[in-house]
Design a protein around this motif. Structure first.
Motif, PDB file in Angstrom:
ATOM      1  N   UNK A 118      26.851  37.251  32.303  1.00 40.27           N
ATOM      2  CA  UNK A 118      26.741  36.384  33.469  1.00 40.27           C
ATOM      3  C   UNK A 118      25.640  36.864  34.414  1.00 40.27           C
ATOM      4  N   UNK A 119      24.991  35.896  35.074  1.00 44.14           N
ATOM      5  CA  UNK A 119      24.013  36.213  36.116  1.00 44.14           C
ATOM      6  C   UNK A 119      24.711  36.952  37.254  1.00 44.14           C
ATOM      7  N   UNK A 120      23.968  37.812  37.910  1.00 40.88           N
ATOM      8  CA  UNK A 120      24.514  38.682  38.940  1.00 40.88           C
ATOM      9  C   UNK A 120      25.231  37.990  40.072  1.00 40.88           C
ATOM     10  N   UNK A 121      24.616  36.957  40.651  1.00 43.65           N
ATOM     11  CA  UNK A 121      25.217  36.296  41.807  1.00 43.65           C
ATOM     12  C   UNK A 121      26.561  35.658  41.457  1.00 43.65           C
ATOM     13  N   UNK A 122      26.617  35.000  40.309  1.00 41.88           N
ATOM     14  CA  UNK A 122      27.864  34.348  39.899  1.00 41.88           C
ATOM     15  C   UNK A 122      28.969  35.375  39.672  1.00 41.88           C
ATOM     16  N   UNK A 123      28.641  36.489  39.032  1.00 49.49           N
ATOM     17  CA  UNK A 123      29.666  37.505  38.761  1.00 49.49           C
ATOM     18  C   UNK A 123      30.097  38.196  40.049  1.00 49.49           C
ATOM     19  N   UNK A 124      29.154  38.448  40.958  1.00 53.47           N
ATOM     20  CA  UNK A 124      29.519  39.069  42.232  1.00 53.47           C
ATOM     21  C   UNK A 124      30.475  38.174  43.007  1.00 53.47           C
ATOM     22  N   UNK A 125      30.162  36.878  43.102  1.00 51.36           N
ATOM     23  CA  UNK A 125      31.053  35.945  43.808  1.00 51.36           C
ATOM     24  C   UNK A 125      32.434  35.917  43.155  1.00 51.36           C
ATOM     25  N   UNK A 126      32.458  35.914  41.839  1.00 51.67           N
ATOM     26  CA  UNK A 126      33.730  35.856  41.119  1.00 51.67           C
ATOM     27  C   UNK A 126      34.573  37.093  41.389  1.00 51.67           C
ATOM     28  N   UNK A 127      33.968  38.263  41.278  1.00 51.93           N
ATOM     29  CA  UNK A 127      34.723  39.505  41.500  1.00 51.93           C
ATOM     30  C   UNK A 127      35.131  39.623  42.963  1.00 51.93           C
ATOM     31  N   UNK A 128      34.240  39.264  43.880  1.00 52.33           N
ATOM     32  CA  UNK A 128      34.541  39.343  45.309  1.00 52.33           C
ATOM     33  C   UNK A 128      35.696  38.425  45.690  1.00 52.33           C
ATOM     34  N   UNK A 129      35.713  37.214  45.141  1.00 52.07           N
ATOM     35  CA  UNK A 129      36.738  36.230  45.500  1.00 52.07           C
ATOM     36  C   UNK A 129      37.961  36.252  44.592  1.00 52.07           C
ATOM     37  N   UNK A 130      38.005  37.176  43.660  1.00 48.39           N
ATOM     38  CA  UNK A 130      39.100  37.169  42.693  1.00 48.39           C
ATOM     39  C   UNK A 130      40.468  37.263  43.365  1.00 48.39           C
ATOM     40  N   UNK A 131      40.560  38.014  44.451  1.00 51.89           N
ATOM     41  CA  UNK A 131      41.847  38.170  45.138  1.00 51.89           C
ATOM     42  C   UNK A 131      42.422  36.832  45.592  1.00 51.89           C
ATOM     43  N   UNK A 132      41.559  35.839  45.806  1.00 53.33           N
ATOM     44  CA  UNK A 132      42.031  34.521  46.232  1.00 53.33           C
ATOM     45  C   UNK A 132      42.793  33.797  45.115  1.00 53.33           C
ATOM     46  N   UNK A 133      42.562  34.223  43.905  1.00 56.28           N
ATOM     47  CA  UNK A 133      43.134  33.524  42.760  1.00 56.28           C
ATOM     48  C   UNK A 133      44.275  34.273  42.083  1.00 56.28           C
ATOM     49  N   UNK A 134      44.564  35.478  42.512  1.00 48.17           N
ATOM     50  CA  UNK A 134      45.600  36.275  41.865  1.00 48.17           C
ATOM     51  C   UNK A 134      46.951  35.551  41.887  1.00 48.17           C
ATOM     52  N   UNK A 135      47.260  34.875  42.975  1.00 46.80           N
ATOM     53  CA  UNK A 135      48.533  34.162  43.059  1.00 46.80           C
ATOM     54  C   UNK A 135      48.580  32.988  42.083  1.00 46.80           C
ATOM     55  N   UNK A 136      47.422  32.439  41.753  1.00 45.77           N
ATOM     56  CA  UNK A 136      47.374  31.280  40.876  1.00 45.77           C
ATOM     57  C   UNK A 136      47.350  31.696  39.401  1.00 45.77           C
ATOM     58  N   UNK A 137      46.601  32.722  39.093  1.00 50.22           N
ATOM     59  CA  UNK A 137      46.415  33.124  37.698  1.00 50.22           C
ATOM     60  C   UNK A 137      47.071  34.470  37.429  1.00 50.22           C
ATOM     61  N   UNK A 138      47.776  34.592  36.354  1.00 56.73           N
ATOM     62  CA  UNK A 138      48.305  35.876  35.919  1.00 56.73           C
ATOM     63  C   UNK A 138      47.129  36.690  35.392  1.00 56.73           C
ATOM     64  N   UNK A 139      47.229  38.009  35.398  1.00 51.15           N
ATOM     65  CA  UNK A 139      46.137  38.848  34.922  1.00 51.15           C
ATOM     66  C   UNK A 139      45.781  38.560  33.474  1.00 51.15           C
ATOM     67  N   UNK A 140      46.771  38.208  32.685  1.00 53.98           N
ATOM     68  CA  UNK A 140      46.492  37.939  31.274  1.00 53.98           C
ATOM     69  C   UNK A 140      45.519  36.777  31.101  1.00 53.98           C
TER      70      UNK A 140
END
Length: 163
Positions: A118-140
């Motif tokens: 993945x391109x850097x900006x997209x992966x940075x945004x994804x990792x940075x905002x991942x906490x917003x999605x933890x309630x929606x998605x299980x780690x698996x």
């Protein structure tokens, strides 16, 4: 990082680029992801990160020369009268393309299997905002959630609004 140290249940971010600020921001974001208390990992599962060149900057040009040589050594297969590239060759080409990203690039693996390039900006945004999605998605479903965030931004926005 040698391959004999790669655990099957480890998610590994390998990343790099020429923009030191992006590398610092990405390193910080991955460290926060590792410490995320709402992210429940199975006991054997870990998240690791490896900034290419961290231990030895001389490895960076060697890495890209090796990837370039690997690409050059790939043979095209023939399907009828057409020459066709296999999926491995396409992935190597994708990695060479990512090298050109002015911010950086990232590879996410699970064990020794590449899951995302993945391109850097997209992966940075994804990792940075991942906490917003933890309630929606299980780690698996980590890989699936990364896909939604990277490639289906409208769907990701709708998910955010429902929380």
């Amino acid at each position: 990082m040698s391959t004999n140290k790669i655990k099957r249940d480890s998610y590994i971010f390998i990343y790099g680029g020429t923009n030191t600020k992006w590398i610092q921001d990405f390193t910080t974001a991955v460290e926060k992801l590792k410490k995320n208390e709402t992210l429940t990992l199975e006991e054997e599962t870990t998240i690791e990160s490896y900034p290419l060149g961290r231990d030895s900057p001389k490895i960076v040009p060697r890495f890209w020369i090796t990837i370039d040589n690997l690409l050059a050594s790939r043979k095209l297969t023939k399907k009828g009268s057409e020459q066709v590239q296999d999926s491995t060759t396409r992935e190597i080409q994708k990695l060479m393309f990512l090298k050109q990203d002015p911010l950086g690039w990232a590879i996410l693996t699970k064990g020794s299997h590449v899951k995302l390039l993945v391109h850097g900006d997209a992966m940075l945004r994804t990792v940075t905002d991942f906490h917003l999605y933890v309630a929606v998605f299980e780690f698996q479903y980590l890989i699936t959630s990364f896909f939604f965030l990277l490639f289906e931004p409208n769907r990701a926005k709708r998910i955010k609004k429902t929380n």
